[in-house]
Design a protein around this motif. Structure first.
Motif, short mmCIF file in Angstrom:
data_model
loop_
_atom_site.label_atom_id
_atom_site.label_comp_id
_atom_site.label_asym_id
_atom_site.label_seq_id
_atom_site.Cartn_x
_atom_site.Cartn_y
_atom_site.Cartn_z
N LYS A 277 0.83 -1.20 0.00
CA LYS A 277 0.00 0.00 0.00
C LYS A 277 0.87 1.26 0.00
CE LYS A 277 -3.95 -2.09 2.40
NZ LYS A 277 -4.75 -2.09 3.66
N GLY A 278 1.94 1.24 0.76
CA GLY A 278 2.84 2.38 0.78
C GLY A 278 3.47 2.64 -0.57
N LEU A 279 3.91 1.59 -1.23
CA LEU A 279 4.49 1.73 -2.57
C LEU A 279 3.46 2.23 -3.57
CD1 LEU A 279 6.64 -1.54 -2.60
CD2 LEU A 279 7.51 0.80 -2.52
N ALA A 280 2.25 1.69 -3.46
CA ALA A 280 1.18 2.12 -4.37
C ALA A 280 0.84 3.59 -4.19
CB ALA A 280 -0.06 1.26 -4.16
N ALA A 281 1.03 4.10 -2.96
CA ALA A 281 0.77 5.51 -2.68
C ALA A 281 1.94 6.40 -3.07
CB ALA A 281 0.45 5.68 -1.20
N GLY A 282 3.01 5.81 -3.60
CA GLY A 282 4.15 6.57 -4.06
C GLY A 282 5.18 6.87 -2.99
N ARG A 283 5.08 6.21 -1.82
CA ARG A 283 6.05 6.46 -0.76
C ARG A 283 7.32 5.65 -1.00
NH1 ARG A 283 1.20 6.61 2.46
NH2 ARG A 283 1.44 4.46 3.17
N VAL A 284 8.45 6.22 -0.58
CA VAL A 284 9.76 5.58 -0.72
C VAL A 284 10.04 4.80 0.55
CG1 VAL A 284 12.24 5.97 -0.98
CG2 VAL A 284 10.59 7.36 -2.28
N ILE A 285 10.52 3.56 0.40
CA ILE A 285 10.86 2.75 1.55
C ILE A 285 12.31 3.03 1.94
CG2 ILE A 285 10.91 0.43 2.51
CD1 ILE A 285 8.15 1.37 1.51
N HIS A 286 12.52 3.35 3.21
CA HIS A 286 13.86 3.60 3.75
C HIS A 286 14.25 2.43 4.63
CE1 HIS A 286 13.89 7.92 2.53
NE2 HIS A 286 12.57 7.78 2.67
N ASP A 287 15.35 1.76 4.28
CA ASP A 287 15.87 0.64 5.05
C ASP A 287 17.15 1.03 5.76
OD1 ASP A 287 14.94 -2.50 4.72
OD2 ASP A 287 14.07 -1.21 3.17
N PHE A 288 17.33 0.54 6.97
CA PHE A 288 18.52 0.84 7.77
C PHE A 288 19.06 -0.45 8.36
CE2 PHE A 288 15.41 4.19 8.03
CZ PHE A 288 16.12 5.36 7.81
N THR A 289 20.38 -0.56 8.40
CA THR A 289 21.05 -1.64 9.11
C THR A 289 22.14 -1.05 9.98
OG1 THR A 289 20.69 -3.14 7.23
CG2 THR A 289 22.29 -3.84 8.91
N TYR A 290 21.96 -1.16 11.28
CA TYR A 290 22.95 -0.66 12.24
C TYR A 290 23.55 -1.87 12.97
CZ TYR A 290 21.18 4.01 11.37
OH TYR A 290 20.80 5.18 10.78
N ARG A 291 24.85 -2.07 12.82
CA ARG A 291 25.53 -3.20 13.44
C ARG A 291 26.34 -2.76 14.66
NH1 ARG A 291 24.91 -7.90 11.18
NH2 ARG A 291 24.25 -8.03 8.99
N THR A 292 26.38 -3.63 15.63
CA THR A 292 27.14 -3.31 16.83
C THR A 292 28.63 -3.42 16.53
OG1 THR A 292 27.05 -5.61 17.57
CG2 THR A 292 25.33 -4.13 18.35
N VAL A 293 29.38 -2.48 17.07
CA VAL A 293 30.83 -2.47 16.92
C VAL A 293 31.44 -2.27 18.30
CG1 VAL A 293 30.83 -1.65 14.53
CG2 VAL A 293 30.83 0.00 16.42
N SER A 294 32.66 -2.68 18.45
CA SER A 294 33.36 -2.50 19.72
C SER A 294 33.68 -1.03 19.92
CB SER A 294 34.65 -3.32 19.75
OG SER A 294 34.36 -4.69 19.60
N ALA A 295 33.58 -0.59 21.17
CA ALA A 295 33.94 0.80 21.50
C ALA A 295 35.44 0.98 21.30
CB ALA A 295 33.56 1.10 22.93
N GLU A 296 35.78 2.16 20.80
CA GLU A 296 37.21 2.47 20.59
C GLU A 296 37.92 2.57 21.94
OE1 GLU A 296 38.76 2.52 17.82
OE2 GLU A 296 37.04 2.34 16.48
#
Length: 296
Positions: A277-296
């Motif tokens: 439905k979102g695509l049909a309404a012309g909305r853009v899908i935003h995907d995110f991937t945040y991975r855990t990393v060791s603290a400096e």
């Protein structure tokens, strides 16, 4: 989801079970987000189950619905609940990696993932009775052994996870809370991110998706500067650098823009009716991937 409001945190209902009052606005503008009570990312509304969903609940709840709530009708997590390796073994009968979906809606995505990946364990977090019942129905029809459901406040459940208990956390199409004064109720917040980071294994991922441009900006503001997370995306998108709300969203195109890094569409997310439905309404899908990393 914006139409089924699949986020899992909200204004508590009134004592008589009616809808929560609108939050104060102007006179509370400078108050902390948690002033006086928890700020939740959903408003719980009762919904009567139809015969099919009630039958699914009666048939499958004992098999799939976890007993982790503080009491009948409560969305709070019991104080003694700890999601750790021992709990996973006791509940799923194995030591496979655990993936949690915050706000699983009707269960289409997590049920498909569980069916496709029997080598993984899945936990759906959903507060609304129809969504829970529909997920029970889908899981039962497929006779899935690697899926469980918890009807509780998601941040409390994540807080109950021990260090490194989770392989991934998914938050797909959360309630956008479009009014400017409600943006603080959005589920993606630094406090939750800290608990997600602690609960994830090293290199684990928090995957987020939204079809609301302003929510995409919100995710970047919360997540991109956090220590311990790395934005693993490789796609450049242009977003307004100022927030808009329900009343002035049409102004977004004329605002200053900047480039941000996001991810390709996550292959593990099925194309649900909501996303269609979102695509049909012309909305853009935003995907995110945040991975855990060791603290400096």
């Amino acid at each position: 989801m914006q139409e089924e409001w699949n986020d899992t945190t909200a204004v508590a209902p009134t004592a008589d079970g009616g809808p929560a009052a609108e939050p104060p606005t102007d006179d509370a503008a400078d108050r902390p987000a948690l002033y006086g009570r928890k700020v939740m990312s959903f408003v719980r509304r009762s919904a009567r189950l139809d015969e099919r969903l009630q039958r699914a609940w009666d048939t499958y709840a004992d098999r799939y619905l976890l007993d982790v709530a503080a009491g009948e009708g409560s969305l709070a997590v019991r104080d003694d609940v700890r999601i750790d390796a021992a709990y996973v073994n006791d509940t799923w009968g194995n030591g496979h990696p655990l993936i949690i979906e915050i706000g699983s809606g009707q269960g289409e995505n997590i049920v498909a993932a569980a069916e496709a990946h029997p080598e993984l364990n899945f936990l759906a977090l959903e507060v609304y009775d129809p969504g829970v019942a529909h997920t029970l129905l889908l899981a039962g029809k497929r006779d899935l052994n690697n899926l469980r459901i918890a009807q509780v406040n998601a941040p409390e459940l994540i807080a109950a996870c021990t260090d490194g208990a989770l392989a991934e956390v998914w938050t797909f199409f959360p309630d956008p809370w479009p009014k400017m004064r409600h943006h603080k109720r959005r589920i993606v917040q630094a406090e939750l991110a800290a608990d997600v980071h602690r609960a994830l294994v090293p290199g684990g991922a928090w995957r987020i998706a939204t079809d609301i441009e302003d929510y995409a900006l919100h995710v970047h503001e919360v997540m991109d500067g956090l220590d311990g997370f790395a934005n693993a995306g490789g796609v450049t998108v242009s977003l307004p650098t100022e927030h808009v709300g329900k009343g002035n969203a049409e102004d977004a195109a004329g605002l200053p823009h900047a480039d941000f890094t996001e991810s390709e569409r996550f292959d593990g997310r099925v194309l649900t009716n909501f996303e269609k439905k979102g695509l049909a309404a012309g909305r853009v899908i935003h995907d995110f991937t945040y991975r855990t990393v060791s603290a400096e």
